[in-house]
Write a protein that holds these residues in place. Structure first.
Motif, short mmCIF file in Angstrom:
data_model
loop_
_atom_site.label_atom_id
_atom_site.label_comp_id
_atom_site.label_asym_id
_atom_site.label_seq_id
_atom_site.Cartn_x
_atom_site.Cartn_y
_atom_site.Cartn_z
N PRO A 77 -19.43 -60.71 4.22
CA PRO A 77 -18.99 -59.44 4.66
C PRO A 77 -19.60 -59.08 6.03
N ASP A 78 -18.97 -58.13 6.66
CA ASP A 78 -19.24 -57.83 7.88
C ASP A 78 -20.87 -57.42 7.99
N TYR A 79 -21.15 -56.46 7.17
CA TYR A 79 -22.55 -55.92 7.14
C TYR A 79 -23.54 -56.94 7.10
N LEU A 80 -23.44 -57.86 6.61
CA LEU A 80 -24.47 -59.22 6.50
C LEU A 80 -24.47 -59.83 7.64
N ALA A 81 -23.21 -60.15 8.23
CA ALA A 81 -22.94 -60.90 9.62
C ALA A 81 -23.15 -60.09 10.79
N GLU A 82 -22.76 -59.13 11.01
CA GLU A 82 -22.85 -58.35 12.16
C GLU A 82 -24.13 -58.20 13.17
N PRO A 83 -25.05 -57.99 12.43
CA PRO A 83 -26.54 -57.97 13.21
C PRO A 83 -26.82 -59.41 13.80
N TYR A 84 -26.32 -60.42 13.32
CA TYR A 84 -26.82 -61.75 13.72
C TYR A 84 -25.50 -62.46 14.87
N LEU A 85 -24.46 -61.75 14.52
CA LEU A 85 -23.30 -61.88 15.45
C LEU A 85 -23.47 -61.32 16.80
N SER A 86 -24.23 -60.14 17.02
CA SER A 86 -24.64 -59.14 18.13
C SER A 86 -25.75 -60.00 18.77
N PHE A 97 -28.48 -53.98 -1.25
CA PHE A 97 -29.33 -55.07 -1.74
C PHE A 97 -30.65 -54.89 -1.95
N GLY A 98 -31.40 -53.57 -1.48
CA GLY A 98 -32.57 -53.23 -1.40
C GLY A 98 -33.19 -53.05 -0.09
N PRO A 99 -34.47 -53.11 -0.11
CA PRO A 99 -35.26 -52.66 1.13
C PRO A 99 -35.09 -54.00 2.24
N ARG A 100 -34.68 -55.22 1.74
CA ARG A 100 -34.73 -56.40 2.43
C ARG A 100 -33.19 -56.31 3.23
N ASP A 101 -32.18 -55.57 2.79
CA ASP A 101 -30.75 -55.38 3.15
C ASP A 101 -30.95 -54.98 4.73
N GLN A 102 -30.30 -55.73 5.37
CA GLN A 102 -30.21 -55.50 7.09
C GLN A 102 -31.61 -55.32 7.93
N GLU A 103 -32.78 -56.03 7.04
CA GLU A 103 -34.25 -55.88 7.25
C GLU A 103 -34.30 -54.47 7.72
N VAL A 104 -33.90 -53.43 6.98
CA VAL A 104 -34.10 -52.22 7.28
C VAL A 104 -35.77 -51.86 7.07
#
Length: 277
Positions: free
Chosen positions: A98-107, A209-216
């Motif tokens: 899904p885009d919310y997992l990929a987008e930070p690394y695509l950018s 997915f919790g605090p690890r999601d998108q390294e937030v």
């Protein structure tokens, strides 16, 4: 809330939002293999496969025009989307995520999207028939229930599941538009003290997915090594926020930094905008 198809037709479920799926690979992998130009070429390359942890069956890769396929000899398989992403980042396999997992690394250039022409199209505001600027839960389901059978006859039939849901509340802004958090339609009572329980609900929604999601957590100044593992995102957030309230979770994190990081990620989220540390 679940992401993905409803396989068990005993469930009554309603779609509340759509997530774009992207086929991605690390630049290091693309440097060693032929960049795929067709699905048949893609199938011959190392692919990852995500397993449904509830029944042990693989999730299919979803393509445009309602097509799907399963990798016959996956290079890697697991039952955690974050683990699959790490494998793809390491250059071991192509993956669909899904885009919310990929987008930070695509950018950042750590992932590259391929086969864009095969991506299933997401909704872009089409469910906002009243032109209110909001995508509402019942309107979205009505739209999906009408359009999906047109695209996949006798293949998919969206269903709805909800408990005591009577309000046709907004779940998204139409086509990414901006609305003032203080407009009459969405004005909420805001207390001076940050409502921790409300923040927890919002964080579970935005980072399922919790605090690890998108390294937030780490981006907000926290230390992930201080957090304990929990089987669900909701349990992970509850424990993390309780630790934060007690002064733990890392030297540089506090409710203010966590809230600011979430607001940067979701600047149009109306309820989040009304919270103050």
């Amino acid at each position: 809330m679940r992401v993905g198809a409803v396989r068990d037709r005993r469930y009554i479920a309603r779609t509340v939002a759509h997530v774009s799926l992207k086929i991605v690979a690390a630049p290091s992998l693309l440097a060693t293999v032929h960049r795929p130009g067709s699905i048949e070429e893609l199938k011959r390359l190392p692919l990852s496969m995500l397993i449904d942890r509830k029944n042990g069956r693989p999730w299919p890769w979803v393509l445009a025009e309602g097509r799907t396929f399963l990798p016959t000899s996956p290079a890697f398989s697991c039952d955690a989307p974050e683990t699959e992403r790490e494998i793809v980042l390491a250059g071991i396999a192509f993956g669909q995520m899904p885009d919310y997992l990929a987008e930070p690394y695509l950018s950042e250039g750590r992932l590259v999207e391929v086969m864009q022409q095969e991506a299933p199209p997401p909704l872009r505001g089409a469910a906002d028939k009243s032109a209110s600027g909001f995508i509402r839960v019942f309107d979205l389901f009505n739209y999906v229930s009408e359009e999906v059978p047109k695209l996949i006859p006798d293949g998919q039939h969206p269903i709805f599941k909800a408990d005591n849901l009577e309000v046709n509340f907004a779940v998204a802004l139409s086509q990414g538009g901006k609305k003032s958090p203080y407009s009459p339609e969405i004005t909420l009572a805001v207390q001076e003290e940050l409502p921790r329980s409300e923040l927890e609900k919002i964080l579970v929604e935005l980072y399922p997915f919790g605090p690890r999601d998108q390294e937030v957590w780490s981006r907000a100044g926290g230390d992930l090594s201080r957090l304990q593992f929990h089987p669900t995102g909701q349990a992970a957030w509850h424990a993390a926020l309780r630790m934060l309230k007690q002064g733990g979770g890392g030297r540089s994190i506090n409710f203010g930094s966590l809230l600011s990081t979430a607001k940067e990620d979701f600047s149009n989220h109306t309820q989040l905008a009304m919270l103050h540390a």
